[in-house]
Scaffold this active site. Structure first.
Site: not given
Length: 345
Positions: A287, A306, A309, A282, A256, A258
């Site tokens: 990306e 991602h 959050a 995540d 969770v 990077r």
């Protein structure tokens, strides 16, 4: 101290939150031109395609502020351009908790890094990310990959035993706000939590803290590992072949932080030989995750784009954090969540 502060909203933000900011801190002169940005939504990273004329307008707009709410177009290149174009810029608030990566991507000179203060939204995302971390740990503990695979085959699988929360030991790597909240949540449910951090810190629910250099030793004794790390030179591929080689077979991996903190090639190999039994990610190294990544096709892997959050309350909480820091700046007080411009976290 200063009397007033001209704030430019450089990223999508709902009108009611802009109004809230102005009401809570009347010393702010807030400039907001939402037509230059994508519609406000839960996804802060959406970018707007602009023609040359609109892009020129946007650049003049962001260049007019003493403070920016958000990095222009979430781009390090755009951030560098506006810092160099605007000598009056004093403060940039980044939307991500790991906003140091955006500052690093700007490739600024030391003089530029010293001239502008950068802050992040660290702390705002701790609760939703800790919940996603819990989901990932439980996915491994309760054998979600095996259940999904059997279900895809329409197979009533063997009734293998599952792990128990009270018999599970988890390493939380990185004890910042997200890591500490994750540790407290896991420990509160009855898991044993070992912290891995570069220094001793107060962390609720953590049984002990080990230095980062002993990560491999820690992986040999835990059932799961949660990474909650920023992207820095020191954390790059921290979970790599050397550490995974020592892992207890069937290790659950959750990230969770990077994506660059995991060597994905090493992770794929560890899944292949059984050292990793489940991975819930995540974030990924690149990306969006490229379509040809082997991670997509591994039943042991759960991938979120991602989004862990994101919550309906995130924009308001970030706006409230910004207002508090704006008050601090105007009153000459220390700001919260200032980016370390040497290690960029």
């Amino acid at each position: 101290m200063t009397d007033r502060l001209r704030v430019v909203i450089a990223t999508p933000l709902a009108d009611d939150l802009v109004a809230m900011m102005a009401e809570r801190e009347p010393r702010l002169d807030i400039v907001h031109e939402p037509d230059l940005m994508p519609p406000a939504s839960a996804d802060w990273m959406v970018k707007r395609d602009r023609d040359a004329d609109a892009q020129s307008r946007y650049e003049r707009y962001v260049d007019s502020g003493e403070a920016l709410f958000g990095v222009p177009d979430q781009s390090g290149t755009a951030l560098a351009r506006t810092i160099r174009a605007n000598p009056d810029l004093r403060w940039v608030h980044t939307i991500p908790a790991g906003g140091g990566a955006q500052v690093r991507a700007a490739d600024l000179t030391r003089e530029e890094l010293d001239r502008v203060v950068f802050t992040t939204s660290a702390g705002v995302h701790a609760q939703p990310l800790s919940e996603f971390a819990l989901f990932g740990v439980l996915a491994g503990l309760k054998q979600l990959p095996r259940l999904r695979a059997a279900q895809s085959r329409h197979e009533w699988a063997e009734r293998d035993p599952m792990g128990s929360i009270t018999e599970t030991t988890v390493a939380v790597v990185g004890l910042g706000g997200i890591g500490r909240r994750t540790a407290a949540l896991l420990a509160g449910l009855g898991m044993t939590v070992i912290g891995v951090h570069r220094r001793e810190v107060e962390a609720e629910g953590v049984s002990r803290i080990e230095p980062v250099e002993r990560l491999g030793d820690v992986l040999a004794e835990v059932d799961a590992v949660v990474l909650a790390l920023p992207a820095t030179d020191a954390t790059h591929h921290l979970l790599g072949a050397d550490a995974l080689r020592r892992a207890k077979p069937g290790l659950t991996v959750v990230n969770v932080g990077r994506g660059t903190t995991i060597d994905e090639s090493a992770l794929v190999a560890a899944i292949g030989d059984g050292r990793v039994g489940s991975a819930t990610l995540d974030v990924t190294e690149v990306e969006p995750l490229p379509a040809d990544s082997p991670l997509w096709d591994l039943p042991e892997v759960v991938i979120a784009p991602h989004t862990a959050a994101i919550s309906p309350h995130e924009p308001r909480r970030i706006a409230e954090l910004f207002v508090d820091n704006a008050r601090r700046l105007l009153d000459g007080e220390e700001l919260r969540n200032v980016v370390n411009t040497v290690e960029f976290y």
